[in-house]
Design a protein around this motif. Structure first.
Motif, PDB file in Angstrom:
ATOM      1  N   ARG A 133     -91.757 -26.987  53.853  1.00  0.00           N
ATOM      2  CA  ARG A 133     -91.119 -25.496  54.333  1.00  0.00           C
ATOM      3  C   ARG A 133     -90.610 -24.763  53.098  1.00  0.00           C
ATOM      4  N   GLU A 134     -90.191 -25.256  51.910  1.00  0.00           N
ATOM      5  CA  GLU A 134     -89.922 -24.406  51.020  1.00  0.00           C
ATOM      6  C   GLU A 134     -91.150 -23.976  50.277  1.00  0.00           C
ATOM      7  N   TRP A 135     -92.159 -24.892  50.309  1.00  0.00           N
ATOM      8  CA  TRP A 135     -93.752 -24.265  49.811  1.00  0.00           C
ATOM      9  C   TRP A 135     -93.826 -23.067  50.592  1.00  0.00           C
ATOM     10  N   ILE A 136     -93.745 -23.178  51.946  1.00  0.00           N
ATOM     11  CA  ILE A 136     -94.057 -22.048  52.678  1.00  0.00           C
ATOM     12  C   ILE A 136     -93.279 -20.650  52.225  1.00  0.00           C
ATOM     13  N   VAL A 137     -91.981 -20.971  51.967  1.00  0.00           N
ATOM     14  CA  VAL A 137     -91.264 -19.819  51.560  1.00  0.00           C
ATOM     15  C   VAL A 137     -91.761 -19.135  50.105  1.00  0.00           C
ATOM     16  N   LEU A 139     -95.111 -19.483  49.098  1.00  0.00           N
ATOM     17  CA  LEU A 139     -96.275 -19.145  48.975  1.00  0.00           C
ATOM     18  C   LEU A 139     -96.284 -17.776  49.743  1.00  0.00           C
ATOM     19  N   GLY A 140     -95.260 -17.542  50.730  1.00  0.00           N
ATOM     20  CA  GLY A 140     -95.378 -16.378  51.488  1.00  0.00           C
ATOM     21  C   GLY A 140     -94.637 -15.248  51.024  1.00  0.00           C
TER      22      GLY A 140
ATOM     23  N   GLN B  68     -89.276 -15.254  55.116  1.00  0.00           N
ATOM     24  CA  GLN B  68     -90.453 -15.932  55.234  1.00  0.00           C
ATOM     25  C   GLN B  68     -90.155 -16.740  56.473  1.00  0.00           C
ATOM     26  N   GLY B 184     -96.940 -13.985  55.531  1.00  0.00           N
ATOM     27  CA  GLY B 184     -96.595 -13.517  54.307  1.00  0.00           C
ATOM     28  C   GLY B 184     -97.322 -12.299  53.963  1.00  0.00           C
TER      29      GLY B 184
END
Lengths: 231, 231
Positions: A133-137, A139-140, B68, B184
């Motif tokens: 989830r932190e990677w999603i944040v 990347l986004g 995000q 994103g």
DNA sequence: CGTATAGTTGACCGGCCTCAATGGGTGTGG
DNA sequence: CCACACCCATTGAGGCCGGTCAACTATACG
């Protein structure tokens, strides 16, 4: 949780003698070169892989050759957790550096209904998801510099937990090309970002070792909050 | 898995009469307006929220207002799965549309060691993570159009599972601003992407209902493979 | 029917990508 | 122990995707 072990440069050359996990099975150690396939998606493997030394990654390929790394694994992590729990995996696993892997027969998990073991596996699953989830944040909503800074902070924290980061320094032999596939950037831009972080005197990276010069500023730049890593 | 229920436009206006899940607890139904907080990170809630109608999201805010969304939830999903399993949550949950939520007291989960229930929860956890990994791939390696197409395919598939998508049409009342925070992108660019998908005659979107005109081409454009959704 | 919210569109800008070339470091074999 | 080769890091020039700012239009709701 792993028993802390003194970090030493030789860890990548020689398999660690003992590495205690929250489920300590006898494992068969295997030395794997860098950039080697460990798990292909869709397969039904009969062993799970506990990473003992080095770095591996989970990733997915798109048809035209684009690759996205969805997780970077450090010693103590189970590379193919999904395959272990579900019997098959939707992602591939590959080594990023020379690695020592511990092979655990899946049969050890299939039959047992040990609640302690189940809880440990669920905790790992939750942690993997929190990191995702932190990677999603990142990347986004984080730009290249912030995103890279965040990853370096995350790795420092996770490696410190397993005794592989002394102070603010740890071994990092991942190529900029692989970092790019993790960060959703190109290797050219990763290089520029790293040069930038060096010029700002936030990090020092040379000879496969990363040193965080100014942890406070790096954490602030990345808006890194390790709360998500704490189970 | 949810029992299939005929999709009807009225679902958002009136709470569904019966919605059977793989753990059917008596739930207290609650109607929540759009853009409403359901869970704040760090809190220790005493109820879990089963989404019965509408769409909610998990998200994280950065300090300067960037947001995000890390997951879009559809009926049948447990909004605060992490809080349920770990006692606290690292993400926030908010409604995207008007929603019907079913509240389940956490005490029902804390004490029981029901292996069937535990397996069901683990399956949900694995599925949430598989979706998160695919989002990482989208955010890292798919451009705006592909990424949007992929999300629309994912939602169609997930909604069809719970009987909320007939053929290739489903209710989608999420604003372009919220879609942007999930993809994103900015709302301006999401608008351009949607206009593009409309011009290509891949989708039709009007009055809160999305219709996939050419499923084959949309799937191909997004490189959408539903394998990751199948448990 | 008026007001607020959401969608649409245009002009311009900037972060990151692409292509290409050069420099440096590491492992291997003689 | 040295020399070569290969891989990786580094740097420059130019282009594009998506962001920013701003205005206008349409839709929903009271």
């Amino acid at each position: 949780m792993l028993t802390a072990r003194p970090a030493d440069m030789a860890a990548y050359a020689t398999p660690p003698k003992s590495l205690t996990t929250d489920f300590d099975f006898p494992v068969r150690e295997r030395l794997v070169p860098k950039q080697n396939e460990v798990l292909v998606p869709g397969a039904t493997p009969d062993v799970a892989h506990l990473l003992l030394a080095g770095h591996t990654c989970r990733y997915r390929m798109l048809q035209d050759g684009r690759r996205q790394i969805t997780a970077i694994l450090v010693p103590g992590d189970i590379c193919d957790l999904e395959a272990l729990l579900a019997g098959r995996s939707s992602y591939a696993v590959s080594t990023l550096t020379r690695c020592t892997l511990g092979e655990i027969p899946l049969s050890r998990f299939a039959s047992t209904h040990d609640p302690v073991l189940a809880a440990a596996l669920q905790r790992r699953l939750r942690r993997d998801e929190a990191i995702a989830r932190e990677w999603i944040v990142s990347l986004g909503r984080r730009d290249g510099i912030e995103r890279t800074a965040h990853l370096l902070c995350e790795l420092r924290w996770r490696l410190a937990e397993v005794g592989q980061a002394t102070d603010d320094s740890y071994e990092l032999r991942i190529t900029q090309h692989d970092l790019a596939d993790a960060l959703g950037l190109t290797s050219v831009h990763v290089n520029r970002v790293l040069m930038n972080l060096r010029a700002e005197r936030l990090i020092h990276l040379k000879g496969g070792r990363l040193t965080i010069i100014d942890r406070t500023r790096l954490k602030h730049l990345a808006q890194f909050d390790p709360a998500y890593l704490v189970q």
